[in-house]
Scaffold this active site. Structure first.
Site, PDB file in Angstrom:
ATOM      1  N   ASP A  62      27.020  46.808  35.631  1.00  0.00           N
ATOM      2  CA  ASP A  62      28.144  46.495  34.763  1.00  0.00           C
ATOM      3  C   ASP A  62      29.359  47.304  35.208  1.00  0.00           C
ATOM      4  O   ASP A  62      29.337  48.539  35.190  1.00  0.00           O
ATOM      5  CB  ASP A  62      27.791  46.815  33.313  1.00  0.00           C
ATOM      6  CG  ASP A  62      28.943  46.523  32.369  1.00  0.00           C
ATOM      7  OD1 ASP A  62      29.272  45.344  32.188  1.00  0.00           O
ATOM      8  OD2 ASP A  62      29.517  47.485  31.821  1.00  0.00           O
ATOM      9  N   THR A  95      35.234  42.832  34.072  1.00  0.00           N
ATOM     10  CA  THR A  95      35.837  44.089  34.527  1.00  0.00           C
ATOM     11  C   THR A  95      35.741  44.253  36.041  1.00  0.00           C
ATOM     12  O   THR A  95      36.685  44.733  36.672  1.00  0.00           O
ATOM     13  CB  THR A  95      35.151  45.279  33.842  1.00  0.00           C
ATOM     14  OG1 THR A  95      33.732  45.170  34.013  1.00  0.00           O
ATOM     15  CG2 THR A  95      35.455  45.303  32.351  1.00  0.00           C
ATOM     16  N   THR A  96      34.620  43.858  36.611  1.00  0.00           N
ATOM     17  CA  THR A  96      34.471  43.959  38.062  1.00  0.00           C
ATOM     18  C   THR A  96      35.469  43.054  38.771  1.00  0.00           C
ATOM     19  O   THR A  96      36.104  43.453  39.759  1.00  0.00           O
ATOM     20  CB  THR A  96      33.040  43.591  38.482  1.00  0.00           C
ATOM     21  OG1 THR A  96      32.112  44.455  37.811  1.00  0.00           O
ATOM     22  CG2 THR A  96      32.855  43.740  39.985  1.00  0.00           C
ATOM     23  N   ASP A 385      28.202  41.999  26.911  1.00  0.00           N
ATOM     24  CA  ASP A 385      29.036  41.071  27.681  1.00  0.00           C
ATOM     25  C   ASP A 385      28.907  39.647  27.131  1.00  0.00           C
ATOM     26  O   ASP A 385      29.906  38.930  26.982  1.00  0.00           O
ATOM     27  CB  ASP A 385      28.643  41.088  29.155  1.00  0.00           C
ATOM     28  CG  ASP A 385      29.016  42.391  29.846  1.00  0.00           C
ATOM     29  OD1 ASP A 385      29.790  43.173  29.255  1.00  0.00           O
ATOM     30  OD2 ASP A 385      28.537  42.627  30.968  1.00  0.00           O
TER      31      ASP A 385
END
Length: 551
Positions: A62, A95-96, A385
């Protein structure tokens, strides 16, 4: 007299990067961070093992967790971390992608800078490209208003995050929990708590009928099963207030001492009597409950809890309708909430309190099982998520095709837009398009597939259908809508906005001034570089303790 006298306006030891040196340092930092998290992207992404100073271990892919746990000190990299955290807060996922896109935008910008393109031109081109990207994504988005689509969105978010073998069931739990607390098309996912319990398998996870709290009553002698519960929520401590000032009490005989103790006991009993008079048979107190108060509550048959977390108090309020009481004098019957059943149950070696059969609950709990603490922690992050993306889908009602399909549409649209723009700004827009392509490229690379051929095939396939994406498990191009790979529109639009703004902010920095070691506090390694692979500031042109002499 002062012609050759240097004038210092900054403290001794201050270091400085100027113009291209500052920009190169920031872009390098962004690239390093991008390369760290890039390998975690997609269903075939790898995990990172993080250990802190206490030796605690976190295994996750994550992006938000990785960046939150890393001790990042370089200012530009920290800006990207804050951008990723904002993405997590707003959408709950992506987010990545934000960090990967922002890092790639900066890499492409560096190439343009080396070709002599001015920073202002690049920034303007990127800004226009970002606005066009949002327009393109909104045009290709599809409506989503059924439960099956919500489930596909949840499964897509959980894929590759350690929960693949149980994602079908977990997706059902997430969708049911989200729909249960929806109010006028809005969802506050803070009203859903995930209660992790180590032991048994993930398939044993379940959605509670109401609220689950990791607590048991303050006394073992209290009731542990209450039907037709009348629930009081108080922030007032049921104990004697401590005397803050110095006080001295003279007692001359035992009778006075006994009277003093009896007076304290009467004060405690009076507080409990107010709870009893309200009609409450279940009490949740955010503060403490005195031992004497526990005795009287037990005698009255009241199930009482102390030191209840604020988040649990808020969920109980949402589920039962109980109102907060800050002064016990205000506790009346109309302030109480109701639940058909409040009871304590033991699951594996955990004692939990269940608050069920609420009339119209706007809070819920998922009890997550797993073989070990590491498993439950990793799957809990996947559920977080999934809850975020399901909430975004319910609120917006729009989704995009995943598997790299919407990014290819974006690249095509941006390149067509770039060709319509004249001047050097066109180069910045085309560079932006190339940067966005990093997402499907990374999905393919992380799956160990042939990037060049698959990207070429994907672009060719999009001449006929915009729903074609990459099945990273088979290495084939398939219809992603039929495969159920769907993502909320908000994830992509927010990622584009956040990455573009972060890249623009970093590109506009032409000077970095900091106290010694502020930018490299992690210290140099044997080669003289810091942890990010960059030389310390003092070894770069522009490092200084003051300003050049004034003539």
């Amino acid at each position: 007299m002062m012609a050759n006298q240097p004038i210092f306006i900054l403290p001794e030891g201050t270091e400085r990067y100027s113009k291209r040196d500052a920009l190169r340092m920031n872009i390098t930092a962004a690239k390093v961070l991008k390369d760290i998290v890039r390998t975690t992207l997609g269903p075939k992404g790898m995990d990172k093992m993080l250990t802190d100073s206490l030796g605690d271990v976190i295994v996750t892919n994550d992006g938000a967790t990785i960046m939150r746990e890393m001790d990042i000190t370089q200012p530009a990299a920290r800006m990207l971390v804050e951008t990723a955290k904002k993405q997590e807060d707003i959408v709950g996922d992506g987010t990545t992608s934000v960090v990967v896109i922002a890092g790639e935008l900066l890499v492409k910008a560096q190439e343009l800078l080396e070709d002599g393109i001015a920073t202002s031109v690049i920034v303007k081109g990127y800004r226009n490209a970002a606005a066009k990207s949002i327009e393109i994504l909104n045009n290709v988005a599809m409506d989503a208003d059924d439960r099956e689509t919500l489930k596909k969105v949840a499964m897509t978010a959980m894929t590759g995050k350690g929960s693949d073998y149980a994602k079908d069931k977990l997706a059902d739990l997430v969708v049911d929990a989200a729909l249960r607390i929806a109010e006028d098309g809005e969802i506050d996912i803070d009203n859903i708590n995930i209660q992790r319990i180590s032991g048994d398998s993930v398939e044993d996870s379940f959605l509670a009928e109401g609220i689950v709290m990791d607590k048991d009553p303050v006394s073992k002698n209290m009731p542990t099963d209450v039907e037709d519960a009348k629930i009081a929520l108080i922030k007032y401590p049921i104990e004697l207030k401590e005397i803050n000032t110095d006080a001295k009490i003279d007692i001359t005989d035992p009778a006075q001492f006994e009277a003093f103790l009896n007076n304290e006991e009467e004060m405690i009993k009076d507080l409990v009597d107010k709870v009893v008079a309200s009609g409450a048979n279940v009490l949740f107190c955010q503060k403490g409950i005195d031992d004497m108060a526990q005795h009287y509550l037990n005698k009255a048959g009241i199930m009482a809890y102390k030191r209840v977390k604020k988040s649990d108090m808020e969920r109980i309020n949402k589920a039962t309708g109980a109102q907060y009481v800050t002064d016990i004098e205000d506790l009346t019957a109309d302030k109480l909430g109701s639940a058909g059943h409040v009871y304590v149950d033991k699951i594996f070696d955990h004692k939990l309190t269940f608050i069920e059969e609420c009339e119209n609950p706007k809070a819920s709990s998922i009890v997550l099982r797993g073989s070990t603490r590491y498993v439950t922690e990793q799957i809990s992050r996947a559920l977080d998520d999934a809850l975020g993306v399901v909430a975004a889908t319910i609120e917006d009602g729009k989704v995009l095709i995943g598997g790299g399909a919407c990014e290819i549409d974006l690249v095509k649209g941006l390149r067509a837009y770039g060709e319509s723009v004249s001047g050097r700004e066109q180069l910045a827009i085309l560079a932006y398009a190339n940067a966005v392509e990093v997402i499907p490229r990374t999905l393919i690379e992380n799956a160990g597939l042939d990037t060049i051929n698959l990207i070429a095939e994907l672009k060719a396939a999009h001449e006929d259908s915009s729903k074609i994406g990459i099945n990273v498990f088979t290495g084939k191009l398939v219809d992603m809508e039929e495969a159920g790979v769907i993502e909320p529109l908000r994830i992509k639009t927010q990622a584009i906005k956040a990455a573009s703004e972060a890249a623009e902010m970093i590109l506009r920095i032409d000077d970095m001034i900091a106290a010694r070691n502020a930018l490299n506090s992690s210290g140099p390694d044997e080669s003289g570089n810091d942890a990010s692979g960059m030389p310390p500031m003092g070894g770069m042109p522009g490092g200084m303790g003051g300003m050049p002499p004034m003539m």
